[in-house]
Design a protein around this motif. Structure first.
Motif, mmCIF file in Angstrom:
data_model
loop_
_atom_site.group_PDB
_atom_site.id
_atom_site.type_symbol
_atom_site.label_atom_id
_atom_site.label_comp_id
_atom_site.label_asym_id
_atom_site.label_seq_id
_atom_site.Cartn_x
_atom_site.Cartn_y
_atom_site.Cartn_z
ATOM 1 N N ILE A 154 60.515 47.693 56.813
ATOM 2 C CA ILE A 154 60.390 46.233 56.762
ATOM 3 C C ILE A 154 59.019 45.883 56.207
ATOM 4 O O ILE A 154 58.016 46.549 56.508
ATOM 5 C CB ILE A 154 60.613 45.595 58.151
ATOM 6 N N HIS A 155 58.986 44.838 55.370
ATOM 7 C CA HIS A 155 57.779 44.535 54.596
ATOM 8 C C HIS A 155 57.411 43.058 54.672
ATOM 9 O O HIS A 155 58.123 42.203 54.137
ATOM 10 C CB HIS A 155 57.999 44.893 53.127
ATOM 11 N N PRO A 156 56.270 42.750 55.309
ATOM 12 C CA PRO A 156 55.656 41.438 55.062
ATOM 13 C C PRO A 156 54.972 41.493 53.698
ATOM 14 O O PRO A 156 55.154 42.439 52.942
ATOM 15 C CB PRO A 156 54.653 41.330 56.210
ATOM 16 N N SER A 157 54.166 40.479 53.388
ATOM 17 C CA SER A 157 53.471 40.456 52.101
ATOM 18 C C SER A 157 52.084 39.874 52.299
ATOM 19 O O SER A 157 51.885 39.008 53.148
ATOM 20 C CB SER A 157 54.238 39.605 51.089
ATOM 21 N N TYR A 158 51.138 40.348 51.502
ATOM 22 C CA TYR A 158 49.843 39.670 51.517
ATOM 23 C C TYR A 158 49.658 38.792 50.282
ATOM 24 O O TYR A 158 48.554 38.327 50.006
ATOM 25 C CB TYR A 158 48.684 40.653 51.715
ATOM 26 N N GLY A 159 50.781 38.506 49.564
ATOM 27 C CA GLY A 159 50.693 37.637 48.400
ATOM 28 C C GLY A 159 51.707 36.519 48.353
ATOM 29 O O GLY A 159 51.651 35.675 47.457
ATOM 30 N N HIS A 160 52.653 36.477 49.300
ATOM 31 C CA HIS A 160 53.610 35.364 49.366
ATOM 32 C C HIS A 160 54.150 35.243 50.782
ATOM 33 O O HIS A 160 53.647 35.901 51.706
ATOM 34 C CB HIS A 160 54.725 35.522 48.322
ATOM 35 N N HIS A 161 55.177 34.420 50.983
ATOM 36 C CA HIS A 161 55.641 34.066 52.325
ATOM 37 C C HIS A 161 57.060 34.560 52.599
ATOM 38 O O HIS A 161 57.801 33.904 53.343
ATOM 39 C CB HIS A 161 55.594 32.548 52.498
ATOM 40 N N TYR A 162 57.445 35.712 52.089
ATOM 41 C CA TYR A 162 58.796 36.243 52.280
ATOM 42 C C TYR A 162 58.716 37.620 52.921
ATOM 43 O O TYR A 162 57.945 38.474 52.480
ATOM 44 C CB TYR A 162 59.531 36.334 50.939
ATOM 45 N N ILE A 163 59.529 37.830 53.953
ATOM 46 C CA ILE A 163 59.625 39.130 54.588
ATOM 47 C C ILE A 163 60.872 39.821 54.054
ATOM 48 O O ILE A 163 61.899 39.169 53.803
ATOM 49 C CB ILE A 163 59.674 38.995 56.127
ATOM 50 N N ASN B 212 46.396 28.079 50.925
ATOM 51 C CA ASN B 212 47.487 27.353 50.292
ATOM 52 C C ASN B 212 48.638 28.301 49.981
ATOM 53 O O ASN B 212 48.449 29.504 49.823
ATOM 54 C CB ASN B 212 47.002 26.635 49.032
ATOM 55 N N ASP B 213 49.843 27.761 49.905
ATOM 56 C CA ASP B 213 51.000 28.568 49.524
ATOM 57 C C ASP B 213 50.847 28.961 48.060
ATOM 58 O O ASP B 213 50.591 28.108 47.204
ATOM 59 C CB ASP B 213 52.287 27.756 49.722
ATOM 60 N N MET C 166 44.591 36.070 50.662
ATOM 61 C CA MET C 166 45.735 36.849 51.124
ATOM 62 C C MET C 166 46.587 35.970 52.037
ATOM 63 O O MET C 166 46.083 35.042 52.664
ATOM 64 C CB MET C 166 45.276 38.094 51.876
ATOM 65 N N THR C 167 47.856 36.283 52.118
ATOM 66 C CA THR C 167 48.789 35.483 52.916
ATOM 67 C C THR C 167 49.195 36.163 54.214
ATOM 68 O O THR C 167 50.007 35.626 54.964
ATOM 69 C CB THR C 167 50.068 35.183 52.118
ATOM 70 N N GLY C 168 48.631 37.351 54.490
ATOM 71 C CA GLY C 168 49.104 38.122 55.633
ATOM 72 C C GLY C 168 49.042 37.393 56.952
ATOM 73 O O GLY C 168 49.885 37.605 57.832
ATOM 74 N N GLY C 169 48.064 36.507 57.129
ATOM 75 C CA GLY C 169 47.931 35.786 58.390
ATOM 76 C C GLY C 169 49.082 34.864 58.687
ATOM 77 O O GLY C 169 49.339 34.521 59.856
ATOM 78 N N HIS C 170 49.818 34.440 57.668
ATOM 79 C CA HIS C 170 50.965 33.570 57.897
ATOM 80 C C HIS C 170 52.099 34.303 58.609
ATOM 81 O O HIS C 170 52.983 33.662 59.190
ATOM 82 C CB HIS C 170 51.474 33.014 56.564
ATOM 83 N N PHE C 171 52.105 35.639 58.545
ATOM 84 C CA PHE C 171 53.173 36.416 59.166
ATOM 85 C C PHE C 171 52.930 36.658 60.652
ATOM 86 O O PHE C 171 53.857 37.071 61.364
ATOM 87 C CB PHE C 171 53.336 37.763 58.446
ATOM 88 N N ASP C 172 51.716 36.429 61.135
ATOM 89 C CA ASP C 172 51.399 36.776 62.514
ATOM 90 C C ASP C 172 52.328 36.134 63.541
ATOM 91 O O ASP C 172 52.727 36.798 64.504
ATOM 92 C CB ASP C 172 49.944 36.420 62.820
ATOM 93 N N PRO C 173 52.733 34.870 63.383
ATOM 94 C CA PRO C 173 53.590 34.284 64.416
ATOM 95 C C PRO C 173 54.980 34.902 64.516
ATOM 96 O O PRO C 173 55.632 34.763 65.562
ATOM 97 C CB PRO C 173 53.687 32.803 63.984
ATOM 98 N N PRO D 253 62.461 34.060 45.231
ATOM 99 C CA PRO D 253 61.778 32.885 44.657
ATOM 100 C C PRO D 253 60.400 33.173 44.087
ATOM 101 O O PRO D 253 59.956 32.454 43.188
ATOM 102 C CB PRO D 253 61.679 31.927 45.862
ATOM 103 N N PHE D 254 59.707 34.195 44.589
ATOM 104 C CA PHE D 254 58.360 34.462 44.085
ATOM 105 C C PHE D 254 58.367 35.501 42.975
ATOM 106 O O PHE D 254 57.746 35.298 41.924
ATOM 107 C CB PHE D 254 57.438 34.922 45.229
ATOM 108 N N THR D 255 59.054 36.623 43.165
ATOM 109 C CA THR D 255 58.990 37.693 42.162
ATOM 110 C C THR D 255 60.050 37.539 41.080
ATOM 111 O O THR D 255 59.944 38.177 40.032
ATOM 112 C CB THR D 255 59.081 39.071 42.828
#
Length: 695
Positions: free
Chosen positions: A434-443, A157-158, A330-337, A38-40
């Protein structure tokens, strides 16, 4: 038979693109973006759409090597893996026997952003040894520290919700080079009537496509943010209700803003008062306003304060309570949980050890007061001989006869040429990650598409063998890569979201939350201790820093005395066809990138007798590099730029070993130089100046 394998781009970019590799008879024959992402959305950048050129390039390292020439000469002899691992282990043991474990240092960064191959067993191994620990600052140190102090971690924000913004400010980012998929959502906002503004010292591709461009002086971003906030207060446009309920320190900042005005900010930033006023008026009347903060603006001495001021600007409008509003860096903090840290498992003993800032490598390798000295350096996923500040001194350190250098690499980089032993590593097509992202919300999960080329091994297999050679048998140092992927997402939140290894294997990527179209910070809820936005951070005062957002001038760019000797501020932005120094050896990428070039204002060039196409030397007291000269019609007088990072002597010959105010971040853009003519016109061999496309 043709098979298509799902994967993800590993490079240090916010976009973490989903990709697919087509394989025929064991050979990768095609790379393409995943249209379903959805993002790229199926697009790959100009760097990565040629990734298979790098996989199969004739200069790919495919066998272990030992040095047979002098350091830096680049003469090596092929050896087998047993000998290579033995040499690497011997270098580590010798350093420990002589000076203790802190004489060993790992050095790594984001050559891959994969959590398994980049940030797991290697770090575990050296922490378990008690080696010197590395503070990873070279990219996001100031930004991360500023966000931690202010909002808890990198959230906002997303990035897909920017399409709902009425005003988009792209601050210190050239999205078309370094975050190109974000531009789609900016265009969606434009199509809905949004006004888009760039704030950047350089006339970037992105700035040229915006509705307005505030081309401020380098390092003055904090002053602009303070002036804009003062205008909001003067107009009664601060969201007093939201700030009273969900922020800490607003009364104190409001008092400070009484010292500021649009006029003061415009003077400091070198901008016309009317253009600053116009942006302030836009912010006052545009709800929501989205601020996409880039990482370029944090590379000066007072970057942390500037970042905090921009975050505060996005808070006093109350736009965190609106879909698509508020700041995003950056969006990396959203992946912490949904993830576990793979670097430091609780059951693996890790003795305390000193910490060395990676951005200060030149100092660490050459300072006679360093006790114990670093005698064994193990490098992976980075090329410090090209990328660290004060390149000349860093390379002098790498040349030390008493330093044993082991390098895990894919090609003969500047750093590899100094190595005592070279361990050939796989590329993304050849290993699991495995890859989180610092620019969107998809792993994303990267599946290996082909067998390793030649004798290459994944980073983790190299570390497993190195641990065995050192006699280290703790199970945490020998986990296989699938086990590490499973460990990474072994959390209650991941399970609740249906994020499993099996699903990632089948689907390739999964969204980690349901925040799109929502306002998670409308009623606070920031990942701070209080859940509130922290305008005032008293603990910063304990560190000798201003607890409130404010402005202080950059170190060199704001030094009028130094300007008499070195009148040009040199910015070193990203090159569209390299990723830092990655791809800088490939003929196709080099042709597109053009020769190393410094871009000047016409009056700065004329004052030095320089014409386009001349060979020039860019220099200061730290060092010098040679390149072509070009004149850009939209350059600011007194500001020059040259793209990072060509191999060989490059822009970092002039950059300083200096920490920013927060996070130990380097100050690449806070750099004064002068430029002198070396040779008139281009040499006989055809050379092409780089196009001005970076950020």
């Amino acid at each position: 038979m043709r098979e298509v394998i799902n994967g993800a781009c590993p490079l240090d970019c916010p976009d973490t693109c989903g990709w697919q590799i087509a394989v025929e008879d064991g050979r990768a024959v095609e790379i393409r973006g995943r249209k379903e992402h959805p993002f790229t959305r199926g697009a790959l950048c100009g760097k990565v759409n040629r990734y298979l050129d790098a996989v199969y390039a004739p200069d790919r390292l495919t066998t272990p090597l030992r040095r047979v020439g002098t350091k830096g000469e680049g003469r090596f002899q092929p050896i087998d893996w047993d000998e290579a691992i033995g040499l690497a282990a011997e270098g580590i043991r010798t350093a420990i026997d002589r000076d203790g474990p802190e004489a060993v240092m790992p050095y790594y960064y984001a050559g891959t952003l994969g959590e398994v191959q980049g940030w797991s067993l290697g770090i575990r191994l050296f922490n378990h040894l008690g080696a010197t620990r590395m503070l990873g600052t070279i990219c996001t140190g100031a930004a991360s520290a500023a966000m931690k102090a202010t909002i808890g971690r990198p959230v906002g924000n997303d990035p897909e919700d920017i399409e709902h913004a009425a005003l988009v400010i792209i601050w210190g980012a050239n999205l078309l080079t370094s975050n190109m998929h974000q531009w789609h959502w900016v265009q969606e906002a434009q199509a809905r009537g949004a006004h888009v503004v760039a704030v950047d010292p350089l006339p970037t591709d992105t700035a040229r496509r915006c509705d307005a461009h505030l081309q401020l002086l380098p390092g003055t971003d904090g002053a602009l943010a303070m002036g804009l906030m003062a205008a909001l207060v003067e107009a009664g446009a601060a969201d007093e209700e939201w700030l009273a309920a969900y922020a800490e320190g607003w009364p104190e900042l409001r008092d400070r803003l009484g010292e500021w005005s649009v006029e003061r900010a415009a003077e400091i930033c070198g901008l016309d008062v009317l253009e600053v006023r116009a942006l302030a008026d836009r912010i006052i009347t545009s709800r929501p306003t989205a601020i996409r903060i880039g990482l370029g603006l944090q590379r000066h001495a007072t970057a942390g304060a500037a970042f905090r001021a921009i975050l505060a600007l996005g808070a006093i409008t109350g736009d965190y309570a609106r879909v698509g509003g508020g700041p995003l860096a950056m969006t990396g903090g959203h992946f912490d949980p949904i993830r576990n840290d793979l670097e430091q498992p609780a059951d693996l003993p890790m003795p305390p050890a000193r910490i060395v800032n990676m951005s200060r490598l030149a100092e660490a390798l050459t300072d006679p007061a360093m006790a114990p000295p670093i005698r064994s350096l193990v490098v992976w996923d980075t090329n410090p001989a090209a990328t660290v500040p004060d390149q000349v001194r860093a390379q002098q350190g790498l040349m030390r006869d008493d330093l044993h250098l082991t390098v895990l690499e894919q090609r003969m980089t500047d750093t590899t040429r100094f190595a005592d032993v070279v361990l050939p590593a796989t590329m993304q097509t050849e290993h699991l990650d495995i890859h989180p992202s610092y620019g969107h919300h998809y792993i994303a999960l990267n599946r290996p598409a082909i067998a390793p080329i030649g004798d290459c091994l994944p980073n983790n297999e190299i570390f497993r063998r190195l641990a065995a050679a050192l006699g280290l048998d703790h199970p945490r140092l020998h986990q296989d890569d699938e086990a590490l992927v499973r460990e990474y997402i072994d959390t209650d939140e991941a399970r609740a979201r249906g994020i499993t290894f099996e699903r990632l294997w089948d689907e390739g990527f999964i969204r980690i939350d349901d925040e799109r179209g929502r306002t998670p910070y409308a009623a606070g809820g920031f990942p701070t201790a209080s859940g509130r936005f922290r305008i005032l951070c008293p603990e910063l005062a304990e560190q000798g820093l201003d607890p409130l957002p404010g402005y202080a001038p950059p170190a060199e760019a704001g030094d009028p005395v130094l300007a008499e000797r070195f009148p040009l501020v040199l910015i070193t932005p990203a090159q569209r066809f390299f990723l830092n120094s990655t791809f800088a050896d490939l003929p196709g990428h080099l042709k597109l990138a053009g020769e190393p070039t410094v871009f000047l204002h016409a009056e700065d060039a004329a004052a030095r007798g320089i014409e386009p196409g001349d060979t020039v030397e860019v220099a200061n007291d730290r060092g010098a590099f040679r390149c072509l000269a070009a004149v850009h019609p939209q350059a600011r007088r007194g500001v020059a730029w040259s793209y990072k990072v060509h191999w060989g002597g490059n822009v970092n010959a002039t950059t300083a070993v200096r920490d920013a105010d927060m996070g130990g971040s380097p100050t690449f853009h806070d750099n004064r130089v002068d430029v002198a003519l070396v040779e008139r016109g281009a040499p006989a061999v055809e050379r092409r100046a780089a196009e001005p496309v970076g950020d």
